[in-house]
Design a protein around this motif. Structure first.
Motif, short mmCIF file in Angstrom:
data_model
loop_
_atom_site.label_atom_id
_atom_site.label_comp_id
_atom_site.label_asym_id
_atom_site.label_seq_id
_atom_site.Cartn_x
_atom_site.Cartn_y
_atom_site.Cartn_z
N VAL A 132 -44.46 18.38 32.71
CA VAL A 132 -45.80 18.28 32.11
C VAL A 132 -45.91 19.12 30.84
CG1 VAL A 132 -46.91 17.77 34.32
CG2 VAL A 132 -46.74 20.15 33.55
N SER A 133 -44.84 19.79 30.47
CA SER A 133 -44.81 20.56 29.22
C SER A 133 -45.14 19.70 28.01
CB SER A 133 -43.44 21.21 29.04
OG SER A 133 -42.41 20.27 29.29
N LEU A 134 -44.71 18.44 28.02
CA LEU A 134 -45.01 17.56 26.90
C LEU A 134 -46.51 17.33 26.76
CD1 LEU A 134 -42.26 14.79 27.08
CD2 LEU A 134 -42.51 16.59 25.37
N ASP A 135 -47.23 17.26 27.89
CA ASP A 135 -48.67 17.08 27.83
C ASP A 135 -49.34 18.29 27.21
OD1 ASP A 135 -48.61 14.53 28.98
OD2 ASP A 135 -48.57 15.35 30.99
N ALA A 136 -48.80 19.48 27.49
CA ALA A 136 -49.34 20.67 26.84
C ALA A 136 -49.12 20.60 25.33
CB ALA A 136 -48.69 21.94 27.42
N LEU A 137 -47.93 20.19 24.91
CA LEU A 137 -47.65 20.11 23.48
C LEU A 137 -48.54 19.09 22.78
CD1 LEU A 137 -43.75 20.40 23.33
CD2 LEU A 137 -45.46 22.11 22.64
N ARG A 138 -48.94 18.04 23.47
CA ARG A 138 -49.84 17.05 22.86
C ARG A 138 -51.20 17.65 22.53
NH1 ARG A 138 -47.17 13.70 26.89
NH2 ARG A 138 -45.82 12.19 25.80
N ARG A 139 -51.54 18.76 23.15
CA ARG A 139 -52.82 19.42 22.91
C ARG A 139 -52.73 20.46 21.79
NH1 ARG A 139 -56.09 19.14 27.76
NH2 ARG A 139 -54.96 18.54 29.64
N LEU A 140 -51.54 20.67 21.26
CA LEU A 140 -51.30 21.80 20.36
C LEU A 140 -50.72 21.36 19.02
CD1 LEU A 140 -49.58 24.07 23.04
CD2 LEU A 140 -51.90 24.38 22.13
N ARG A 141 -50.81 22.25 18.05
CA ARG A 141 -50.14 22.10 16.76
C ARG A 141 -49.58 23.47 16.39
NH1 ARG A 141 -50.95 17.77 18.31
NH2 ARG A 141 -52.09 16.05 17.34
N LEU A 142 -48.46 23.50 15.70
CA LEU A 142 -47.95 24.76 15.19
C LEU A 142 -48.92 25.33 14.15
CD1 LEU A 142 -44.18 23.93 14.64
CD2 LEU A 142 -45.10 25.52 16.33
N GLN A 143 -48.99 26.65 14.09
CA GLN A 143 -49.75 27.27 13.01
C GLN A 143 -49.11 26.88 11.68
OE1 GLN A 143 -52.53 28.54 13.08
NE2 GLN A 143 -52.92 29.66 14.98
N PRO A 144 -49.92 26.62 10.64
CA PRO A 144 -49.37 26.07 9.38
C PRO A 144 -48.23 26.88 8.78
CG PRO A 144 -51.75 25.89 9.39
CD PRO A 144 -51.39 26.67 10.63
N ASP A 145 -48.33 28.20 8.76
CA ASP A 145 -47.25 29.00 8.16
C ASP A 145 -45.95 28.84 8.94
OD1 ASP A 145 -48.96 29.85 6.23
OD2 ASP A 145 -49.25 31.87 7.03
N LEU A 146 -46.05 28.80 10.26
CA LEU A 146 -44.86 28.63 11.08
C LEU A 146 -44.30 27.22 10.93
CD1 LEU A 146 -42.85 29.62 13.19
CD2 LEU A 146 -44.51 29.02 14.97
N ALA A 147 -45.17 26.23 10.89
CA ALA A 147 -44.72 24.85 10.69
C ALA A 147 -43.97 24.71 9.37
CB ALA A 147 -45.91 23.90 10.73
N LYS A 148 -44.49 25.34 8.33
CA LYS A 148 -43.84 25.29 7.02
C LYS A 148 -42.46 25.95 7.08
CE LYS A 148 -44.67 26.53 2.15
NZ LYS A 148 -43.52 27.42 1.93
N TYR A 149 -42.37 27.10 7.74
CA TYR A 149 -41.09 27.79 7.87
C TYR A 149 -40.07 26.91 8.61
CZ TYR A 149 -37.61 31.07 9.68
OH TYR A 149 -36.43 31.68 10.00
N ILE A 150 -40.48 26.33 9.72
CA ILE A 150 -39.56 25.52 10.52
C ILE A 150 -39.14 24.26 9.76
CG2 ILE A 150 -39.36 24.11 12.62
CD1 ILE A 150 -41.05 26.22 14.06
N ARG A 151 -40.08 23.61 9.09
CA ARG A 151 -39.73 22.42 8.31
C ARG A 151 -38.71 22.76 7.22
NH1 ARG A 151 -43.97 18.21 8.73
NH2 ARG A 151 -43.44 17.53 6.63
N GLU A 152 -38.86 23.92 6.60
CA GLU A 152 -37.90 24.33 5.57
C GLU A 152 -36.52 24.57 6.17
OE1 GLU A 152 -39.80 27.70 3.84
OE2 GLU A 152 -41.08 26.50 2.50
N ARG A 153 -36.47 25.21 7.35
CA ARG A 153 -35.17 25.44 7.98
C ARG A 153 -34.50 24.13 8.37
NH1 ARG A 153 -33.41 30.25 9.42
NH2 ARG A 153 -31.53 29.11 8.84
N ILE A 154 -35.28 23.18 8.86
CA ILE A 154 -34.71 21.88 9.23
C ILE A 154 -34.25 21.14 7.98
CG2 ILE A 154 -35.25 19.61 10.20
CD1 ILE A 154 -37.09 21.02 12.19
N ALA A 155 -35.00 21.24 6.89
CA ALA A 155 -34.62 20.57 5.65
C ALA A 155 -33.28 21.08 5.14
CB ALA A 155 -35.70 20.77 4.59
N GLU A 156 -33.00 22.36 5.36
CA GLU A 156 -31.72 22.94 4.94
C GLU A 156 -30.54 22.31 5.66
OE1 GLU A 156 -32.18 27.06 5.70
OE2 GLU A 156 -33.63 27.39 4.10
N LEU A 157 -30.78 21.72 6.83
CA LEU A 157 -29.70 21.09 7.59
C LEU A 157 -29.31 19.73 7.02
CD1 LEU A 157 -31.00 21.87 11.20
CD2 LEU A 157 -29.13 23.02 9.99
N GLY A 158 -30.16 19.16 6.18
CA GLY A 158 -29.88 17.85 5.62
C GLY A 158 -30.46 16.74 6.47
#
Length: 300
Positions: A132-158
């Motif tokens: 049911v962890s997925l149902d919890a995540l459907r109720r949530l969003r990452l904080q914008p600063d953290l989302a930006k950091y993670i997106r940048e790290r993933i972008a570095e992977l190509g």
């Protein structure tokens, strides 16, 4: 005080935490209570609100403020043994209850989800996994600063990379066999390796010599002990641990191909390697649900 509350203190790894939050959320919604998530006093070691915000239409408090704590301490509480002690009760593990209990009264630190209670505050301080962890995540969003950091790290992977996750501390797996089955598959690929054990990443670099092995976080060497249990005692700040954990999770969810090891209970377990760890399950589930993944990382 007319409003009633459910104070959720989720323990365990991240998948366990989300499962406990979701179960409490469902009970709160069905019984007219406001959910309060207090992860600062658990193994997570920090306010959930530092990392997550509510999706549109969701109602909860993702941290326990001093004012709210004072309010709840003065209210009727279940379990009744912790009334007025929400700031300083001690939890201990009970094999008999198969969960956490109050060290003074030995009452379980939870309630019966099949009952309704007149108490202003219900406390749930437990762990336990599931899906049911997925149902919890459907109720949530990452904080914008953290989302930006993670997106940048993933972008570095190509745009095209593969990923491996191995849980190898409180669970055990045959890492050598698992890596052996992938050696030919990963030749020439950029491969993200995530693990709770620094030795696994070192082994990956030795094993996959024809692949480019990369990481997106630092894995502390705790001698094979679980990070979510022992890292804070080793002096590693909770904010860094949690940010690295979430970066690993979302990076594991975004590759072209994800490979996760199956585990047995351990350490030293002799059961067949049949199940996924909670973190592996969560990464694999998000990998198949790219729409949810993108919503979680949205910065608007």
């Amino acid at each position: 005080m007319s409003e009633r509350y459910l104070l959720c203190r989720p323990e365990g790894g991240f998948n366990d935490m989300l499962c406990q939050i979701e179960l409490c959320w469902r009970y709160a919604e069905a019984n007219g209570r406001m959910l309060i998530v207090d992860s600062a006093v658990t193994g997570f070691g920090d306010d959930f609100a530092r990392y997550f915000r509510l999706a549109d239409g969701q109602h909860a408090e993702l941290q326990l403020s001093p004012e709210r704590l004072q309010q709840l301490n003065a209210a009727t509480t279940f379990p009744e043994a912790v009334k007025g002690r929400l700031a300083d009760y001690e939890k201990i593990w009970s094999d008999h209850a198969w969960g956490f209990v109050d060290a003074v009264s030995h009452e379980p630190l939870s309630f019966d989800a099949g009952r309704r209670y007149p108490h202003v505050c219900l406390l749930h301080h437990q762990h336990g996994g599931g899906t049911v962890s997925l149902d919890a995540l459907r109720r949530l969003r990452l904080q914008p600063d953290l989302a930006k950091y993670i997106r940048e790290r993933i972008a570095e992977l190509g745009a095209d990379y593969d990923a491996i996750h191995v849980r190898y501390t409180d669970y055990v797996t045959d890492v050598g066999h698992f890596f052996g089955t992938l050696a030919g598959t990963l030749a020439g690929r950029r491969v993200l390796v995530c693990s709770d054990n620094a030795e696994v990443i070192a082994l990956a670099r030795k094993t996959f010599k024809r692949a480019e092995i990369v990481t997106v976080s630092e894995v502390p060497d705790l001698g094979g002990r679980p990070i979510h249990v022992h890292a804070r005692a080793a002096g590693i700040p909770a904010e860094k641990l949690n940010r690295d954990m979430l970066t690993d999770l979302f990076a594991l969810a975004a590759p072209s191909h994800l490979y996760v090891s199956r585990v047995a209970d351990g350490p030293g377990g002799h059961m067949p390697f049949q199940k996924l760890s909670g973190f592996s399950y969560l990464a694999a589930a998000l990998n198949k649900r790219r729409r949810l993944l993108h919503k979680l990382m949205a910065v608007d």
